[in-house]
Write a protein that holds these residues in place. Structure first.
Motif, PDB file in Angstrom:
ATOM      1  N   UNK A 252       0.864  -1.175   0.000  1.00  0.00           N
ATOM      2  CA  UNK A 252       0.000   0.000   0.000  1.00  0.00           C
ATOM      3  C   UNK A 252       0.907   1.234   0.000  1.00  0.00           C
ATOM      4  N   UNK A 253       0.678   2.140  -0.923  1.00  0.00           N
ATOM      5  CA  UNK A 253       1.417   3.399  -0.973  1.00  0.00           C
ATOM      6  C   UNK A 253       0.397   4.516  -0.750  1.00  0.00           C
ATOM      7  N   UNK A 254       0.453   5.135   0.415  1.00  0.00           N
ATOM      8  CA  UNK A 254      -0.542   6.106   0.841  1.00  0.00           C
ATOM      9  C   UNK A 254       0.173   7.443   1.028  1.00  0.00           C
ATOM     10  N   UNK A 255      -0.223   8.461   0.248  1.00  0.00           N
ATOM     11  CA  UNK A 255       0.556   9.706   0.238  1.00  0.00           C
ATOM     12  C   UNK A 255      -0.356  10.924   0.157  1.00  0.00           C
ATOM     13  N   UNK A 256       0.192  12.062   0.578  1.00  0.00           N
ATOM     14  CA  UNK A 256      -0.580  13.302   0.595  1.00  0.00           C
ATOM     15  C   UNK A 256       0.021  14.305  -0.386  1.00  0.00           C
ATOM     16  N   UNK A 257      -0.599  14.454  -1.580  1.00  0.00           N
ATOM     17  CA  UNK A 257      -0.209  15.561  -2.446  1.00  0.00           C
ATOM     18  C   UNK A 257      -0.843  16.846  -1.933  1.00  0.00           C
ATOM     19  N   UNK A 258      -0.387  17.955  -2.426  1.00  0.00           N
ATOM     20  CA  UNK A 258      -0.947  19.233  -1.987  1.00  0.00           C
ATOM     21  C   UNK A 258      -2.466  19.249  -2.199  1.00  0.00           C
ATOM     22  N   UNK A 259      -3.186  19.659  -1.151  1.00  0.00           N
ATOM     23  CA  UNK A 259      -4.625  19.776  -1.256  1.00  0.00           C
ATOM     24  C   UNK A 259      -5.403  18.507  -0.984  1.00  0.00           C
ATOM     25  N   UNK A 260      -4.712  17.420  -0.594  1.00  0.00           N
ATOM     26  CA  UNK A 260      -5.399  16.149  -0.336  1.00  0.00           C
ATOM     27  C   UNK A 260      -4.989  15.558   1.013  1.00  0.00           C
ATOM     28  N   UNK A 261      -5.401  16.200   2.121  1.00  0.00           N
ATOM     29  CA  UNK A 261      -5.030  15.695   3.454  1.00  0.00           C
ATOM     30  C   UNK A 261      -5.689  14.359   3.790  1.00  0.00           C
ATOM     31  N   UNK A 262      -6.630  13.894   2.976  1.00  0.00           N
ATOM     32  CA  UNK A 262      -7.283  12.596   3.210  1.00  0.00           C
ATOM     33  C   UNK A 262      -6.418  11.437   2.720  1.00  0.00           C
ATOM     34  N   UNK A 263      -5.302  11.722   2.063  1.00  0.00           N
ATOM     35  CA  UNK A 263      -4.405  10.767   1.424  1.00  0.00           C
ATOM     36  C   UNK A 263      -4.962  10.309   0.067  1.00  0.00           C
ATOM     37  N   UNK A 264      -4.063  10.001  -0.815  1.00  0.00           N
ATOM     38  CA  UNK A 264      -4.361   9.179  -1.986  1.00  0.00           C
ATOM     39  C   UNK A 264      -3.938   7.767  -1.617  1.00  0.00           C
ATOM     40  N   UNK A 265      -4.881   6.830  -1.713  1.00  0.00           N
ATOM     41  CA  UNK A 265      -4.641   5.451  -1.280  1.00  0.00           C
ATOM     42  C   UNK A 265      -4.428   4.579  -2.513  1.00  0.00           C
ATOM     43  N   UNK A 266      -3.198   4.152  -2.732  1.00  0.00           N
ATOM     44  CA  UNK A 266      -2.870   3.328  -3.897  1.00  0.00           C
ATOM     45  C   UNK A 266      -2.328   1.981  -3.430  1.00  0.00           C
ATOM     46  N   UNK A 267      -2.533   0.956  -4.241  1.00  0.00           N
ATOM     47  CA  UNK A 267      -2.009  -0.356  -3.869  1.00  0.00           C
ATOM     48  C   UNK A 267      -1.381  -1.033  -5.076  1.00  0.00           C
ATOM     49  N   UNK A 268      -0.285  -1.738  -4.811  1.00  0.00           N
ATOM     50  CA  UNK A 268       0.484  -2.458  -5.826  1.00  0.00           C
ATOM     51  C   UNK A 268       0.573  -3.927  -5.433  1.00  0.00           C
ATOM     52  N   UNK A 269       0.590  -4.805  -6.450  1.00  0.00           N
ATOM     53  CA  UNK A 269       0.687  -6.242  -6.193  1.00  0.00           C
ATOM     54  C   UNK A 269       1.693  -6.877  -7.140  1.00  0.00           C
ATOM     55  N   UNK A 270       2.166  -8.054  -6.736  1.00  0.00           N
ATOM     56  CA  UNK A 270       3.134  -8.804  -7.532  1.00  0.00           C
ATOM     57  C   UNK A 270       2.509  -9.288  -8.831  1.00  0.00           C
TER      58      UNK A 270
END
Length: 486
Positions: A252-270
């Protein structure tokens, strides 16, 4: 005699149809990777991505760059393993390292078994769909002692997981003096995590030391030992952590770009050598609202085995965690594996929402994700053919299309039946997004990251308030810290 216009009309229509098939749709720009991402990935900038009607590519691209940056090899291991853990940031206030929270010990990555995690307020949860995973079974699994939601691979080994945060996240916690239970409990409800904060959740499987797979990110890690206690299976807190070789299944790669304090929730798999995700199969159709099964019909999801699916398993028998009694009775303490009749026992998982969307067409993956993953395949082949990161692909991401509405006490979701592309939608991206290695058993009731991560009051299963409603509650790092504090 005048020529009939019908011939020219049909010729023109035929040409237009052919052109429409061969060329991208009007106004569509293909989502492509930045060549500068490989072989060495630059630091993400966390710029503000524009909302709809801009395409979703503006969120998927920073998700990929954040994955590449965090998983970038450093001294033979992915960079994020050097990031702070909850134990590092919160220090002595955290419970012992053999709690479900990951921490470092002996300079190795410490992992804990992956257990079910419900929403911030499990007392109000209702099932998204009926069927194999009813609300009763999910909530019972959360409530039971031990690790009721343990995920077991095809070799009978439990899957382990870890949590890390980047330095921006850690610096925020320290600068706001949120390193005590009281400080987190009394934090301003409107306090937000800053731009550039990143949280990472990883899922790992134990692999034989003498037969380490080359197509995974692998590391030497310290993992806890499980033991039987009556009809329960629990961590043996008296046993030292043991060293194992583990392979990364998902991140799971969860990050905050400017203006998105809720996080962008992304997930990667093999993925396999063909770039196809190989942890678990996807259903052939959307789950039926009546029973939660693919197209309403039961049957084997796939004939072949996957890492987390036994070939031929019926859909009704999959996505089910084992009861405590079965786990305890089948656990071989000597070999640290689960056995049934002398053969490995496993939990079989499949992806309920094939395109990771719960509403609308849903069957097909977002074109931007498909394009970007293909573009990354080409980029790896050209610039980093031996990079271990080439063995992972973006599954999807979810974020708020209207982040200005982010507020304490909100359940982050769209109205029933609304697609994420609707102009009125609050939530955008993949609203049926689950990691097969991390949300294996909760795909029915907790259909995406925001189903559990919101700003509502945090309660325990008895209805006791753990944290009042606040924006920080969107990250479970804070509630985990408070619950596990001494």
């Amino acid at each position: 005699m005048a020529h009939s216009p019908s011939l020219f009309f049909y010729l023109r229509i035929s040409v237009l149809v052919i052109v429409g098939v061969l060329l991208p749709r009007a106004g569509y720009a293909e989502c492509v990777a930045d060549p500068q991402w490989l072989p060495k990935t630059p630091t993400p900038t966390f710029d503000r991505p524009p909302p709809h009607p801009e395409p979703d590519c503006v969120f998927y691209k920073p998700a990929w760059q954040n994955f590449l940056f965090a998983a970038q090899p450093t001294n033979g291991s992915p960079t994020f393993l050097s990031y702070p853990t909850i134990g590092d940031v919160f220090g002595p206030a955290v419970a012992p390292t053999l709690s479900p929270i990951a921490a470092k010990r002996l300079n190795l990555l410490a992992l804990a078994p992956r257990a079910l995690k419900g929403s911030n307020d499990p007392t109000t949860d209702t099932p998204r769909l009926p069927g194999p995973n009813s609300a009763t079974s999910i909530n019972a699994g959360v409530r039971q002692a031990g690790f009721a939601g343990l995920l077991i691979d095809q070799s009978g080994q439990p899957i382990f997981y870890a949590i890390h945060m980047n330095q921006t996240f850690a610096d925020f916690v320290r600068s706001k003096q949120l390193t005590t239970k009281a400080a987190v409990e009394n934090a301003d409800p409107n306090l937000e995590l800053p731009k550039g904060a990143v949280e990472l959740k990883s899922a790992w499987r134990v692999v034989p030391k003498g037969n380490v797979p080359e197509n995974y990110i692998t590391v030497e890690a310290s993992v806890p030992t499980l033991k039987r206690k009556g009809e329960l299976l629990e961590v043996d807190e008296s046993a030292p952590l043991r060293s194992e070789t583990v392979a990364l299944l998902a991140l799971h790669v969860v990050f905050i770009p400017e203006g998105h304090p809720e996080f962008v929730w992304a997930t990667f798999e093999h993925v396999d050598a063909n770039g196809t995700r190989d942890l678990a199969p996807a259903a052939a159709s959307q789950p039926s609202p009546d029973n939660g099964l693919p197209g309403g019909v039961d049957g084997p999801v796939k004939a072949q085995d996957f890492v987390l699916y036994k070939g031929g398993t019926l859909a009704s028998a999959a996505n089910q965690f084992l009861t405590d009694a079965i786990m305890a009775s089948s656990f071989d303490e000597r070999h640290r594996t689960f056995l049934s009749g002398g053969k490995p026992l496993q939990t079989s998982i499949y992806r309920m929402f094939p395109g990771s969307k719960s509403v609308g067409a849903g069957m097909d993956e977002d074109e931007d994700i498909v394009d970007l993953n293909k573009s990354m395949t080409s980029l790896f082949a050209q610039n980093a053919p031996n990079d271990p990161r080439r063995n992972y692909r973006l599954v999807g991401a979810i974020w708020m299309d209207k982040p200005e509405r982010f507020a304490p006490g909100m359940k982050i979701e769209n109205p029933a039946g609304m697609t994420t592309d609707d102009p009125a939608a609050i939530v955008a991206g993949e609203d049926g997004l689950s990691s097969m290695a991390m949300e294996s058993f909760t795909q029915n009731s907790f259909v995406n990251c925001f189903s559990c991560h919101d700003t509502r009051v945090v309660k325990d299963l008895n209805g006791n308030v753990v944290l009042k409603a606040k924006k920080l509650n969107v990250s479970h790092i804070f509630s985990k810290f408070v619950i596990d504090s001494k």
